[in-house]
Scaffold this motif. Structure first.
Motif, PDB file in Angstrom:
ATOM      1  N   GLN A 257      -1.910 -43.425  15.967  1.00  0.00           N
ATOM      2  CA  GLN A 257      -0.889 -42.391  15.768  1.00  0.00           C
ATOM      3  C   GLN A 257      -1.413 -41.066  16.300  1.00  0.00           C
ATOM      4  N   VAL A 258      -0.656 -40.421  17.172  1.00  0.00           N
ATOM      5  CA  VAL A 258      -1.035 -39.129  17.746  1.00  0.00           C
ATOM      6  C   VAL A 258      -0.237 -38.034  17.055  1.00  0.00           C
ATOM      7  N   GLU A 259      -0.937 -37.162  16.334  1.00  0.00           N
ATOM      8  CA  GLU A 259      -0.286 -36.018  15.699  1.00  0.00           C
ATOM      9  C   GLU A 259      -0.252 -34.805  16.628  1.00  0.00           C
ATOM     10  N   HIS A 260      -1.269 -34.705  17.447  1.00  0.00           N
ATOM     11  CA  HIS A 260      -1.387 -33.536  18.331  1.00  0.00           C
ATOM     12  C   HIS A 260      -2.276 -33.892  19.506  1.00  0.00           C
ATOM     13  N   GLU A 261      -1.849 -33.524  20.707  1.00  0.00           N
ATOM     14  CA  GLU A 261      -2.686 -33.639  21.901  1.00  0.00           C
ATOM     15  C   GLU A 261      -3.169 -32.243  22.289  1.00  0.00           C
ATOM     16  N   GLU A 262      -4.432 -32.137  22.623  1.00  0.00           N
ATOM     17  CA  GLU A 262      -4.978 -30.844  23.009  1.00  0.00           C
ATOM     18  C   GLU A 262      -5.442 -30.892  24.461  1.00  0.00           C
ATOM     19  N   PHE A 263      -4.949 -29.945  25.253  1.00  0.00           N
ATOM     20  CA  PHE A 263      -5.363 -29.776  26.642  1.00  0.00           C
ATOM     21  C   PHE A 263      -6.030 -28.404  26.738  1.00  0.00           C
ATOM     22  N   CYS A 264      -7.299 -28.404  27.005  1.00  0.00           N
ATOM     23  CA  CYS A 264      -8.066 -27.158  26.953  1.00  0.00           C
ATOM     24  C   CYS A 264      -8.786 -26.945  28.285  1.00  0.00           C
ATOM     25  N   LEU A 265      -8.634 -25.751  28.842  1.00  0.00           N
ATOM     26  CA  LEU A 265      -9.332 -25.398  30.079  1.00  0.00           C
ATOM     27  C   LEU A 265      -9.579 -23.901  30.075  1.00  0.00           C
ATOM     28  N   PHE A 266     -10.838 -23.517  30.166  1.00  0.00           N
ATOM     29  CA  PHE A 266     -11.161 -22.087  30.225  1.00  0.00           C
ATOM     30  C   PHE A 266     -12.415 -21.885  31.066  1.00  0.00           C
ATOM     31  N   PRO A 267     -12.533 -20.718  31.697  1.00  0.00           N
ATOM     32  CA  PRO A 267     -13.672 -20.455  32.580  1.00  0.00           C
ATOM     33  C   PRO A 267     -14.936 -20.190  31.777  1.00  0.00           C
ATOM     34  N   MET A 268     -16.064 -20.685  32.294  1.00  0.00           N
ATOM     35  CA  MET A 268     -17.351 -20.492  31.624  1.00  0.00           C
ATOM     36  C   MET A 268     -18.213 -19.445  32.317  1.00  0.00           C
ATOM     37  N   ASN A 269     -17.985 -19.218  33.586  1.00  0.00           N
ATOM     38  CA  ASN A 269     -18.862 -18.279  34.316  1.00  0.00           C
ATOM     39  C   ASN A 269     -18.050 -17.188  35.020  1.00  0.00           C
ATOM     40  N   LEU A 270     -17.026 -16.719  34.344  1.00  0.00           N
ATOM     41  CA  LEU A 270     -16.211 -15.644  34.901  1.00  0.00           C
ATOM     42  C   LEU A 270     -17.064 -14.386  35.063  1.00  0.00           C
ATOM     43  N   PRO A 271     -17.020 -13.735  36.224  1.00  0.00           N
ATOM     44  CA  PRO A 271     -17.802 -12.499  36.393  1.00  0.00           C
ATOM     45  C   PRO A 271     -17.345 -11.416  35.428  1.00  0.00           C
ATOM     46  N   LEU A 272     -18.278 -10.559  35.058  1.00  0.00           N
ATOM     47  CA  LEU A 272     -17.910  -9.413  34.239  1.00  0.00           C
ATOM     48  C   LEU A 272     -16.911  -8.541  34.992  1.00  0.00           C
ATOM     49  N   PRO A 273     -15.985  -7.907  34.278  1.00  0.00           N
ATOM     50  CA  PRO A 273     -15.026  -7.021  34.954  1.00  0.00           C
ATOM     51  C   PRO A 273     -15.722  -5.807  35.564  1.00  0.00           C
ATOM     52  N   ASP A 274     -14.991  -5.125  36.416  1.00  0.00           N
ATOM     53  CA  ASP A 274     -15.427  -3.832  36.940  1.00  0.00           C
ATOM     54  C   ASP A 274     -15.455  -2.853  35.765  1.00  0.00           C
ATOM     55  N   LEU A 275     -16.641  -2.359  35.439  1.00  0.00           N
ATOM     56  CA  LEU A 275     -16.787  -1.505  34.262  1.00  0.00           C
ATOM     57  C   LEU A 275     -16.442  -0.045  34.535  1.00  0.00           C
ATOM     58  N   ASP A 276     -15.930   0.254  35.721  1.00  0.00           N
ATOM     59  CA  ASP A 276     -15.521   1.624  36.052  1.00  0.00           C
ATOM     60  C   ASP A 276     -14.013   1.779  36.130  1.00  0.00           C
ATOM     61  N   GLN A 277     -13.254   0.753  35.773  1.00  0.00           N
ATOM     62  CA  GLN A 277     -11.801   0.832  35.907  1.00  0.00           C
ATOM     63  C   GLN A 277     -11.187   1.509  34.674  1.00  0.00           C
ATOM     64  N   PRO A 278     -10.031   2.126  34.829  1.00  0.00           N
ATOM     65  CA  PRO A 278      -9.422   2.890  33.736  1.00  0.00           C
ATOM     66  C   PRO A 278      -8.622   2.046  32.750  1.00  0.00           C
ATOM     67  N   VAL A 279      -8.738   0.720  32.837  1.00  0.00           N
ATOM     68  CA  VAL A 279      -8.117  -0.164  31.863  1.00  0.00           C
ATOM     69  C   VAL A 279      -9.249  -0.935  31.190  1.00  0.00           C
ATOM     70  N   LEU A 280      -9.130  -1.157  29.898  1.00  0.00           N
ATOM     71  CA  LEU A 280     -10.146  -1.859  29.128  1.00  0.00           C
ATOM     72  C   LEU A 280      -9.686  -3.304  28.916  1.00  0.00           C
ATOM     73  N   ALA A 281     -10.610  -4.177  28.559  1.00  0.00           N
ATOM     74  CA  ALA A 281     -10.252  -5.575  28.313  1.00  0.00           C
ATOM     75  C   ALA A 281     -10.985  -6.070  27.079  1.00  0.00           C
ATOM     76  N   PHE A 282     -10.494  -7.189  26.540  1.00  0.00           N
ATOM     77  CA  PHE A 282     -11.129  -7.803  25.389  1.00  0.00           C
ATOM     78  C   PHE A 282     -10.847  -9.295  25.414  1.00  0.00           C
ATOM     79  N   GLY A 283     -11.784 -10.089  24.899  1.00  0.00           N
ATOM     80  CA  GLY A 283     -11.616 -11.537  24.871  1.00  0.00           C
ATOM     81  C   GLY A 283     -11.896 -12.170  26.221  1.00  0.00           C
ATOM     82  N   GLY A 284     -11.121 -13.209  26.554  1.00  0.00           N
ATOM     83  CA  GLY A 284     -11.317 -13.892  27.824  1.00  0.00           C
ATOM     84  C   GLY A 284     -11.153 -12.976  29.012  1.00  0.00           C
ATOM     85  N   ALA A 285     -10.267 -11.994  28.916  1.00  0.00           N
ATOM     86  CA  ALA A 285     -10.062 -11.037  30.008  1.00  0.00           C
ATOM     87  C   ALA A 285     -11.307 -10.216  30.268  1.00  0.00           C
ATOM     88  N   ALA A 286     -12.153 -10.048  29.258  1.00  0.00           N
ATOM     89  CA  ALA A 286     -13.393  -9.279  29.395  1.00  0.00           C
ATOM     90  C   ALA A 286     -14.599 -10.179  29.604  1.00  0.00           C
TER      91      ALA A 286
END
Length: 425
Positions: A257-286
């Motif tokens: 019996q399947v109650e829930h299927e999970e499909f998960c994909l996220f980046p592990m080696n995303l480069p750090l953002p440009d730390l001089d930009q006028p917008v801030l980020a948090f979480g995966g975006a950062a």
């Protein structure tokens, strides 16, 4: 909301990262609006795990739905010789927990509402800066003005700029919550990694390795998930599903019996953002996903108050500070030099692991979890200092089998660049 009503902070996204930082900013007394195309109360699709010690240190153990003390991994080959010591479990002797997603979401929502955070449904399309403030245009034609825009829309961030350093490796997983013809793991057991591969042919064992992440949820329910550590391109879901079904069948287990299927994909080696930009980020975006373990929620809980305090302090000290100045204060708090060096070091290690064969990975993780508990735990939770992290990696090299050492010593691909970035982040 009228454009004439300036905000202190406009948060893009209402997932875990968006709610975490909105709640923290609101707690600092800032006027905050969360903009998201989804309702902030929509259920979250994925599960979130955390080590028991980590959630206890935050005083949030009550947010767990499940907690296991019987935690282990399997790093043997899984040969037919059950008496082979290499096929016995590695016991971790640390509790592991699974968040109650609804309770975690409600935890942040209540704090947002208590702080007067407002919600706005809409899709952010364009970002501009002028007169010291930032303006976001939505798909509905509305323009929102804020002293600071904070993008928490995930790794495919709407506005965050980052350097292109080549292919980004993704951790992919396919999982099932449900009922089975026989228990896929022992009663009361949590399995962090099961690298046994006796269900695969010799040819298949030369393909990218995958492992089982599994747990007993009680009352005859289990969660089983076939996972790839990190690859560019990621292992397809169809392959992961097939491997999971074969792994279970090899052990005489069928999904009933399947109650829930999970499909998960996220980046592990995303480069750090440009730390001089006028917008801030948090979480995966950062790029806050742990490059070695994939964990994120613990970091959200620990680091959101730090980031919010830095932004609020800059606002109080300089009421006329513009978006760039506020963002810089935030970036400096979120990614100080030591954390940037650690991030490069983790990515350096991941780059090596992505080239390891299945036997090398089993040898590596067996050595890793034979380190003192404080070292491997601090490594996985990113709570070691830079010096402690280096010491743990040197200890791992000293105790690893030679097949693993040779793999660690070779310098290929982007490893030289990552090594230099540890020196000059």
């Amino acid at each position: 909301m009228s454009p004439a009503q300036p905000l202190d902070a406009l948060v893009i996204g209402a997932g875990p990262a968006g709610l975490a930082i909105a709640a923290a900013l609101g707690a600092e007394g800032l006027k905050v609006v969360v903009l998201s195309p989804e309702d902030c109360r929509d259920p979250w699709p994925n599960t979130y795990g955390i080590w028991g010690d980590e959630v206890d240190a935050l005083g949030l153990g009550h947010l767990l739905e499940h907690r296991w003390s019987y935690t282990c991994s399997y790093f043997g080959s899984g040969s037919s010789d059950s008496a082979d010591p290499a096929n016995s479990p590695t016991c971790h002797r640390r509790d592991y927990g699974l968040f109650d997603k609804n309770r975690l979401q409600q935890f942040w929502l209540e704090r947002c509402e208590a702080a007067g955070v407002q919600w706005l449904r809409g899709r952010a399309l364009e970002l501009s800066h002028g007169s010291g403030r930032s303006q976001v245009a939505t798909a509905a034609g509305e323009v929102l003005e804020a002293r600071l825009v904070l993008d928490a829309s995930g790794h495919k961030a709407v506005f965050v700029q980052r350097p292109d350093r080549g292919p980004v490796a993704g951790q992919a997983a396919y999982g099932v919550v449900g009922r089975f013809s026989a228990p896929p793991v022992e009663p009361g057991q949590f399995v962090l990694m099961d690298y046994r591969c006796d269900h695969l042919s010799p040819e298949e064992r030369s393909e990218p390795p995958t492992f089982l992440y599994a747990m007993d949820l009680g009352q005859g329910r289990f969660f089983v998930e076939e996972t790839s550590l990190a690859l560019a391109a990621p292992v397809p879901y169809a392959t992961l599903k097939q491997r999971l079904e074969r792994r279970l069948a090899h052990r005489g287990v069928a999904i009933e019996q399947v109650e829930h299927e999970e499909f998960c994909l996220f980046p592990m080696n995303l480069p750090l953002p440009d730390l001089d930009q006028p917008v801030l980020a948090f979480g995966g975006a950062a790029a806050m996903v742990h490059p070695a373990s994939g964990y994120l929620v613990g970091a959200l809980l620990r680091r959101a108050p730090v980031l919010a305090a830095a932004v609020a302090a800059r606002l109080r000290a300089e009421p006329a500070a513009d978006s760039l100045q506020l963002a810089q204060a935030g970036w400096q708090a979120l990614w100080p030099p030591e954390l940037r060096r650690k991030h490069a070091l983790y990515q350096f290690g991941l780059e090596k692991l992505m080239r390891f064969s299945e036997p090398q990975l089993r040898g590596h993780f067996a050595s890793f979890f034979s380190l003192p508990s404080a070292q491997w735990y601090g490594f996985l939770t990113n709570t070691l200092s830079l010096g402690e992290l280096l010491a743990a990696m040197l200890a791992l090299f000293a105790t690893a089998p030679w097949s693993v050492r040779w793999g660690l010593m070779g310098m290929r691909g982007r490893e030289v660049q990552l090594g230099l970035r540890m020196l000059d982040p």
